[in-house]
Design a protein around this motif. Structure first.
Motif, short mmCIF file in Angstrom:
data_model
loop_
_atom_site.label_atom_id
_atom_site.label_comp_id
_atom_site.label_asym_id
_atom_site.label_seq_id
_atom_site.Cartn_x
_atom_site.Cartn_y
_atom_site.Cartn_z
N ASP A 108 0.55 -1.04 0.06
CA ASP A 108 -0.23 -0.03 0.08
C ASP A 108 0.74 1.01 -0.03
OD1 ASP A 108 -2.05 -1.93 -0.33
OD2 ASP A 108 -2.19 -1.66 1.99
N LYS A 109 2.54 1.48 -0.30
CA LYS A 109 3.11 1.99 0.25
C LYS A 109 2.44 3.19 0.89
CE LYS A 109 3.38 1.99 -5.09
NZ LYS A 109 2.99 0.42 -4.93
N LEU A 110 2.97 2.66 2.21
CA LEU A 110 3.02 3.17 3.41
C LEU A 110 3.71 4.18 3.71
CD1 LEU A 110 0.94 0.49 5.95
CD2 LEU A 110 -0.27 2.15 4.54
N GLU A 111 3.78 5.01 4.29
CA GLU A 111 4.23 6.23 5.28
C GLU A 111 5.66 5.70 6.51
OE1 GLU A 111 5.00 9.83 7.96
OE2 GLU A 111 3.19 8.60 7.99
N LEU A 112 6.95 5.72 6.29
CA LEU A 112 8.55 5.07 6.94
C LEU A 112 8.19 6.06 8.16
CD1 LEU A 112 9.87 2.68 6.70
CD2 LEU A 112 11.81 4.26 6.14
N ARG A 113 7.78 5.29 8.86
CA ARG A 113 7.88 5.89 10.24
C ARG A 113 9.33 4.84 11.30
NH1 ARG A 113 5.56 10.04 12.15
NH2 ARG A 113 5.69 9.57 14.19
N PRO A 114 10.35 4.63 10.51
CA PRO A 114 11.05 3.87 12.21
C PRO A 114 11.44 4.55 13.70
CG PRO A 114 12.39 4.60 10.05
CD PRO A 114 11.21 5.35 9.71
N CYS A 115 11.33 3.97 14.25
CA CYS A 115 11.39 3.70 15.68
C CYS A 115 12.06 3.06 16.11
CB CYS A 115 10.28 4.18 16.52
SG CYS A 115 9.69 2.49 17.24
N ILE A 116 12.76 1.65 16.07
CA ILE A 116 13.39 1.20 16.75
C ILE A 116 14.78 1.11 15.83
CG2 ILE A 116 14.33 -1.39 17.45
CD1 ILE A 116 11.39 -1.91 18.05
N GLU A 117 16.21 1.56 16.48
CA GLU A 117 17.69 1.53 15.76
C GLU A 117 18.39 0.23 15.72
OE1 GLU A 117 18.20 4.18 15.01
OE2 GLU A 117 17.94 6.02 15.67
N PRO A 118 18.60 -0.15 15.02
CA PRO A 118 20.14 -1.19 15.50
C PRO A 118 20.03 -1.69 16.74
CG PRO A 118 20.33 -0.03 13.77
CD PRO A 118 19.79 1.01 13.78
N ASN A 119 20.60 -0.82 17.29
CA ASN A 119 20.81 -1.92 18.77
C ASN A 119 19.62 -2.25 19.54
OD1 ASN A 119 20.04 0.23 19.41
ND2 ASN A 119 21.91 1.96 20.99
N GLY A 120 18.58 -1.93 18.99
CA GLY A 120 16.97 -2.34 20.26
C GLY A 120 16.38 -1.43 20.82
N ARG A 121 17.45 -0.04 20.57
CA ARG A 121 16.80 0.95 21.44
C ARG A 121 15.66 1.61 20.39
NH1 ARG A 121 18.78 1.74 26.03
NH2 ARG A 121 20.95 0.10 26.61
N LEU A 122 14.69 2.53 20.97
CA LEU A 122 13.99 3.77 20.55
C LEU A 122 14.41 4.61 20.27
CD1 LEU A 122 12.01 1.39 21.74
CD2 LEU A 122 10.85 3.16 21.38
N SER A 123 14.62 5.46 18.37
CA SER A 123 14.70 6.24 18.56
C SER A 123 14.53 7.53 17.95
CB SER A 123 14.57 5.90 16.70
OG SER A 123 13.42 5.76 16.07
N ALA A 124 14.42 8.78 17.90
CA ALA A 124 14.41 9.96 18.42
C ALA A 124 12.66 10.36 17.85
CB ALA A 124 15.07 10.96 17.17
N LEU A 125 12.23 9.77 17.04
CA LEU A 125 10.69 9.26 16.93
C LEU A 125 9.84 9.29 17.61
CD1 LEU A 125 8.64 9.47 14.05
CD2 LEU A 125 8.48 7.18 13.79
N ALA A 126 10.51 8.69 18.86
CA ALA A 126 9.92 7.98 19.90
C ALA A 126 9.85 9.28 20.70
CB ALA A 126 10.15 6.84 20.42
#
Length: 705
Positions: free
Chosen positions: A164-182
């Motif tokens: 469905d070509k949805l928006e991209l909102r990644p909130c988990i970093e490669p180290n398993g911690r939440l990103s600034a989006l959180a």
């Protein structure tokens, strides 16, 4: 080196000239050549995709690197807000993904939500809006019937995001911690963030309820950590379009046991992703790729230059063909280990033409792959994939699938077990070196064949001791035969089969059946069935009956004419030779020692293990029904001795046999053998006393001490 040391101690048959290390230069060249060829065939592609990610080791994974576990989880009812400000309740097990929410879905037939399809819904705490969409795959009975899609919680999120070509909102970093989006939850690990977000939802009136549910969770096989999905540029091999071809190859293979084929077929049918071959690890085979710093175009190494390390070696071209930039950077990632292990038949065949290796393409396809069942989805599957892509054939003809060795608790014996279970004398029942030191390699090998192919086997020191007993029994039997053969010349003409005694013809005939059965089982790789058949012959027919019968011929030669002695010696020579040959795959050390002492000086073949396998002779496969009667008598006497508490080796004065005239005439032909085995001074044919044993419908026996 450690494996070679151990395998030599165990007597494994290995061509050590083909030895290699998974990331040595030969394997690097082979893996890199495979990559370049598949890239040229448009089978390899690079894409920025959501990839399965191990947050513990911080590396991408393939589908085959996953396990699943079932555990108790919490399903939380969380209130989102409609455009009118009313609460819309969504059930989720992962509230920490709220900042990554990009859509809500309901079933198009769900009357509760039809009127809201196409409207904007506000995500609690984070206050961004998402569209409520219709999807007939949504289960109306799960939770509240609404589905939250985030980037990314699971494979279903990935599928809908792409579709469905949805928006991209990644909130988990490669180290398993939440990103600034959180926002205020940035830097928290997922479980910590979940707990804090739930507390804030409750405080603000958005958490409406919590229920305990059973969850099936995908975890990384190595770290046992629940996996995430991370957006990153990775290399993939296209395999989803090959399912039919791979299933056809599975059908071409001879599976041992046959039911293991189902494991591969189910794996192929259930594939969801192309093969992600990119890993973020400290060691491994480098990708033979450089990227233009300006436009990102990949540049591949020349095959003649392989192996290469793009972090140390210069790019093979001076200017980018797209933008003419002169700046290049090497790929920092390494290949999935299975990119190399999938090439094992081609590595041995020197397909990559490494200068320091010898090889012949006739090695492909090889005869057999030997492996355990848990890596059917990896080693077997990936090898089949690569063989198809590079050679358009199966990699081997047969697949031999073993089970696991289990400890006493029923768990797979692993290297971790080697550091435990050591007694005061330094003996560790799971360390092969200490077991070999105490019981011998043959005894350990004997234990390993105590099951049928494909089945697990629980370790038991008692079973290893039993293996030691058969080694000793075989040695003592050979020593007995050798003592009787000290004046036997195997090069002289031996009595023909029809000139042999009934006992000799019988043991030779039973041997023919055993050779046929053992050979058939080994042809099917069923070593357990082969060993069981062989041991039944060895213990019951050969040792307990035949050798006991013929002992009297050597202890009291005055009772027998020279033709009987000649028949016996020839039979001992021939049968022992076949017995050690049949035991050789199971007990290679003791059989080799017997061969070197008795047969090598005559045959001149350097080793039993490169000599001819016993063959069945139809002319020797003759039935000797008289022996069935004798064995009934012998078994009956042994039982009587046991019932009457008379030692088996104690002499008895009389064996009384009550039977009909026809049976009596047959028994009389073999009376000396009966007396020898039963330790009876005489045989009396008459009615038996009350303390008798009926051994057949027409025969009863009794003994007199």
């Amino acid at each position: 080196g450690e494996y070679e040391k151990l395998w030599r101690k165990l007597g494994l048959s290995v061509d050590w000239s083909l030895r290699y290390s998974t990331i040595d230069l030969h394997c690097q060249r082979t893996s890199q050549k495979s990559f370049i060829e598949l890239y040229s065939d448009d089978r390899v592609y690079r894409s920025v995709e959501p990839v399965i990610w191990d947050t513990h080791f911080e590396t991408a994974l393939a589908q085959a690197d996953l396990d699943t576990i079932t555990r108790k989880g919490q399903l939380h009812d969380i209130a989102f807000l409609t455009e009118e400000g009313t609460k819309l309740v969504i059930s989720t097990t992962r509230p920490e993904l709220l900042p990554a929410c990009v859509a809500l879905y309901c079933n198009s037939d769900d009357e509760r939500f039809k009127h809201l399809i196409g409207t904007q819904i506000t995500v609690p705490l984070f206050n961004h809006t998402v569209l409520l969409r219709a999807d007939d795959d949504v289960d109306m009975s799960y939770g509240t019937g609404l589905m939250m899609v985030c980037t990314f919680g699971d494979a279903e999120d990935v599928r809908r995001w792409k579709r469905d070509k949805l928006e991209l909102r990644p909130c988990i970093e490669p180290n398993g911690r939440l990103s600034a989006l959180a926002g205020p939850y940035e830097g928290m690990v997922t479980l910590e963030a979940r707990k804090k977000i739930l507390a804030d939802l409750r405080e603000n009136g958005f958490l409406l309820g919590t229920a305990t549910v059973e969850q099936v969770v995908s975890i990384a096989e190595r770290s046992e950590t629940p996996v995430e999905y991370i957006m990153a540029p990775h290399w993939f091999i296209k395999i989803l379009d090959l399912k039919n071809e791979l299933l056809a190859l599975s059908e071409k293979l001879n599976w041992h046991p046959d039911f293991m084929r189902t494991r591969l077929d189910q794996w192929i049918t259930g594939l969801k992703y192309d093969w992600n071959i990119t890993r973020q690890r400290f060691y491994g085979v480098p990708f033979p790729v450089w990227y233009c710093k300006s436009c990102g175009k990949p540049v591949l190494a020349r095959i003649d230059d392989l192996p290469v390390d793009p972090l140390e070696d210069a790019c093979p071209i001076s200017h980018c063909p797209e933008c003419h930039s002169t700046d290049f950077v090497g790929d920092e990632d390494v290949m999935d280990t299975w990119m190399t292990s999938s090439l094992t038949p081609l590595i041995n065949a020197n397909w990559a033409k490494s200068a320091d290796r010898s090889g012949d393409l006739d090695l492909h396809p090889m005869n057999v792959r030997v492996q355990a069942y848990e890596i059917i989805r990896t080693w077997a599957f990936y090898t089949i994939v690569k063989s198809y892509l590079h050679k358009q054939s199966v990699p081997w003809k047969d697949v031999m699938i073993s089970g696991w060795g289990l400890n006493e608790q029923g768990k797979k014996i692993s290297k971790r077990d080697l550091d435990k279970f050591t007694d005061a004398n330094g003996f560790n029942r799971y360390n092969p070196y200490t077991v070999i030191e105490k019981y011998g390699a043959d005894a350990l090998r004997h234990w390993a064949t105590n099951t049928h192919l494909g089945n697990n086997l629980k370790y038991s020191e008692k079973d290893v001791r039993d293996g030691r007993k058969i080694v000793v029994k075989l040695w003592n039997s050979a020593r007995f035969c050798a003592l009787q053969l000290n004046e036997f010349d195997p090069n002289e003409t031996r009595p023909a089969a029809e000139q042999r005694t009934l006992e000799d013809r019988w043991i030779i005939s039973e041997l023919q059946k055993t050779i046929a059965s053992v050979s058939s089982s080994l042809d099917a790789y069923d070593y357990g069935a082969a060993k069981n058949t062989l041991e039944k012959y060895f213990w019951d027919r050969y040792c307990d009956n035949y050798l006991e019968m013929v002992k009297d011929r050597f202890w009291h030669p005055e009772r027998y004419d020279s033709a009987v002695i000649a028949s016996t010696k020839a039979t001992l020579w021939e049968t022992l030779r076949s017995v050690i040959a049949l035991f050789a795959p199971f007990l290679p050390f003791v059989t080799e020692e017997i061969y070197q002492r008795i047969y090598c000086p005559v045959e001149g073949v350097i080793s039993l293990h490169v000599s001819s396998w016993p063959e069945v002779s139809d002319s020797l496969s003759v039935e000797v029904p008289e022996m069935d009667m004798i064995r009934e008598v012998l078994d009956g006497v042994r039982k009587l001795r046991s019932d009457l508490h008379i030692p088996q080796n104690k002499q008895i004065s009389t064996l009384i046999i009550d039977t009909d005239e026809q049976t009596k005439s047959h028994l009389k032909q073999l009376e000396l053998s009966v007396m020898g085995v039963t330790r009876a001074e005489r045989v009396l044919y008459s009615s038996v006393p009350d303390t008798c044993l009926m051994v057949s419908d027409t025969m009863s026996i009794s003994i007199v001490v």
